[in-house]
Design an enzyme around this catalytic site. Sequence first.
Site, PDB file in Angstrom:
ATOM      1  N   ASP A 133       0.815  -1.216   0.000  1.00 23.30           N
ATOM      2  CA  ASP A 133       0.000   0.000   0.000  1.00 23.30           C
ATOM      3  C   ASP A 133       0.847   1.263   0.000  1.00 23.30           C
ATOM      4  OD1 ASP A 133      -2.402  -1.413   0.078  1.00 23.30           O
ATOM      5  OD2 ASP A 133      -2.419  -1.499   2.255  1.00 23.30           O
ATOM      6  N   SER A 212     -14.451   1.846   6.240  1.00 27.44           N
ATOM      7  CA  SER A 212     -13.823   1.456   7.501  1.00 27.44           C
ATOM      8  C   SER A 212     -12.890   2.561   7.996  1.00 27.44           C
ATOM      9  CB  SER A 212     -13.052   0.146   7.331  1.00 27.44           C
ATOM     10  OG  SER A 212     -12.035   0.299   6.362  1.00 27.44           O
ATOM     11  N   ARG A 218     -11.044  10.438   8.994  1.00 28.36           N
ATOM     12  CA  ARG A 218     -12.463  10.265   8.683  1.00 28.36           C
ATOM     13  C   ARG A 218     -13.364  10.549   9.889  1.00 28.36           C
ATOM     14  NH1 ARG A 218     -12.231   4.662   5.044  1.00 28.36           N
ATOM     15  NH2 ARG A 218     -10.756   5.446   3.484  1.00 28.36           N
ATOM     16  N   VAL A 274      -5.031   4.035   3.835  1.00 27.76           N
ATOM     17  CA  VAL A 274      -3.601   3.932   4.152  1.00 27.76           C
ATOM     18  C   VAL A 274      -2.820   4.767   3.146  1.00 27.76           C
ATOM     19  CG1 VAL A 274      -1.660   2.349   4.379  1.00 27.76           C
ATOM     20  CG2 VAL A 274      -3.945   1.643   5.142  1.00 27.76           C
ATOM     21  N   ALA A 275      -3.268   4.721   1.903  1.00 23.36           N
ATOM     22  CA  ALA A 275      -2.715   5.570   0.840  1.00 23.36           C
ATOM     23  C   ALA A 275      -3.914   6.142   0.079  1.00 23.36           C
ATOM     24  CB  ALA A 275      -1.794   4.746  -0.054  1.00 23.36           C
ATOM     25  N   ALA A 276      -3.780   6.366  -1.228  1.00 21.06           N
ATOM     26  CA  ALA A 276      -4.919   6.868  -2.003  1.00 21.06           C
ATOM     27  C   ALA A 276      -6.057   5.851  -1.976  1.00 21.06           C
ATOM     28  CB  ALA A 276      -4.485   7.147  -3.443  1.00 21.06           C
ATOM     29  N   SER A 277      -7.276   6.356  -2.035  1.00 19.49           N
ATOM     30  CA  SER A 277      -8.457   5.494  -1.918  1.00 19.49           C
ATOM     31  C   SER A 277      -8.874   4.935  -3.272  1.00 19.49           C
ATOM     32  CB  SER A 277      -9.622   6.290  -1.330  1.00 19.49           C
ATOM     33  OG  SER A 277     -10.828   5.576  -1.438  1.00 19.49           O
ATOM     34  N   ARG A 279     -11.757   3.906  -3.998  1.00 18.37           N
ATOM     35  CA  ARG A 279     -13.152   4.228  -4.318  1.00 18.37           C
ATOM     36  C   ARG A 279     -13.277   5.497  -5.164  1.00 18.37           C
ATOM     37  NH1 ARG A 279     -16.547   4.584   0.552  1.00 18.37           N
ATOM     38  NH2 ARG A 279     -14.819   3.615   1.659  1.00 18.37           N
TER      39      ARG A 279
END
Length: 392
Positions: A133, A212, A218, A274-277, A279
């Site tokens: 990741d 999550s 978030r 943890v890094a770029a998403s 989604r």
Amino acid sequence: MERRAGSRLRAWMLLLLLCPVQGRQKDSGSKWKVFLDQINRALENYEPCSSQNCSCYHGVIEEDLTPFRGGISRKMMAEVVRRKLGTHYQIIKNRLFREDDCMFPSRCSGVEHFILEVIHRLPDMEMVINVRDYPQVPKWMEPTIPVFSFSKTSEYHDIMYPAWTFWEGGPAVWPLYPTGLGRWDLFREDLLRSAAQWPWEKKNSTAYFRGSRTSPERDPLILLSRKNPKLVDAEYTKNQAWKSMKDTLGKPAAKDVHLIDHCKYRYLFNFRGVAASFRFKHLFLCGSLVFHVGDEWVEFFYPQLKPWVHYIPVKTDLSNVQELLQFVKANDDIAQEIAKRGSQFIINHLQMDDITCYWENLLTDYSKFLSYNVTRRKDYYQIVPRRLKTEL
């Protein structure tokens, strides 16, 4: 003839979407002047990119390879391999070879799919591809060494590549995606069908997030949702690290929600994990307005997505999130146009052909910096194409 007519129509629609927004809302007034001015400046400075030969992203390749213009020596490559910063691949006579070790086999398989798609046009080379990741080459490291990673911040010299998740190996979410997110080409179709079922006027105007707790960044949105559920519907779901309600801020974990069901909502939030998403690209295809929190973590296609043009930028600490939500609710036509531009960008410039093209351009340009002839390692085995997967 039809293709030319279609191109002219798309160009006309884009020009319409890029028209300045100032003065088009009766009650905007000075209350929203700061945001309206930012949108107008962004639109005035925005230069739409070409769809030809995935040139939209050429600047990213150029920037990532700049540290290696002095050449990549055999000694440098041997050091990268020795340090186990990723999986070592070799391309020799249009065949792909790999060391046996790969931390995440499905991720390596996703990477290999795209290399094999273009291997008959690639010169000999070797490279280390990181499927973890996290990036591996901080800028303070000397000398700068070549490692390919899917995501990074401005503090790293890793060479970005399109993530394995465009084909397979994405995060597994049981029971929705038991084998992980993958097959971007199929997922695009599902999301576009859902978007058609949920046009802008039918979408729920409550802002929405499910995910999550991979990052405490978030938390403020979850807490805002508990305080003002009509404004925001945001809840934490479980992930593999979940142990107790402490991991979901003292509340039971919510059920996971399929990405196609996000299309029911007008405003969708994207956070880094943890890094770029992973989604991020999916949300745009809902035709919803994407609120992108923070700008530190990027994938190869992020730089061409512009704040205020394609999405609403949100401060990392979410200190401006309520004001931004009030702004888009008070300026619905402007919000819808930003959503349309974001959706059209992903539809037009992030097709599977763009992913394959990026891989080919990236590896071809990278190979020019190798200052030696690659010799095959005898203990490496050849990677051959697998049977095509037709389901997510």
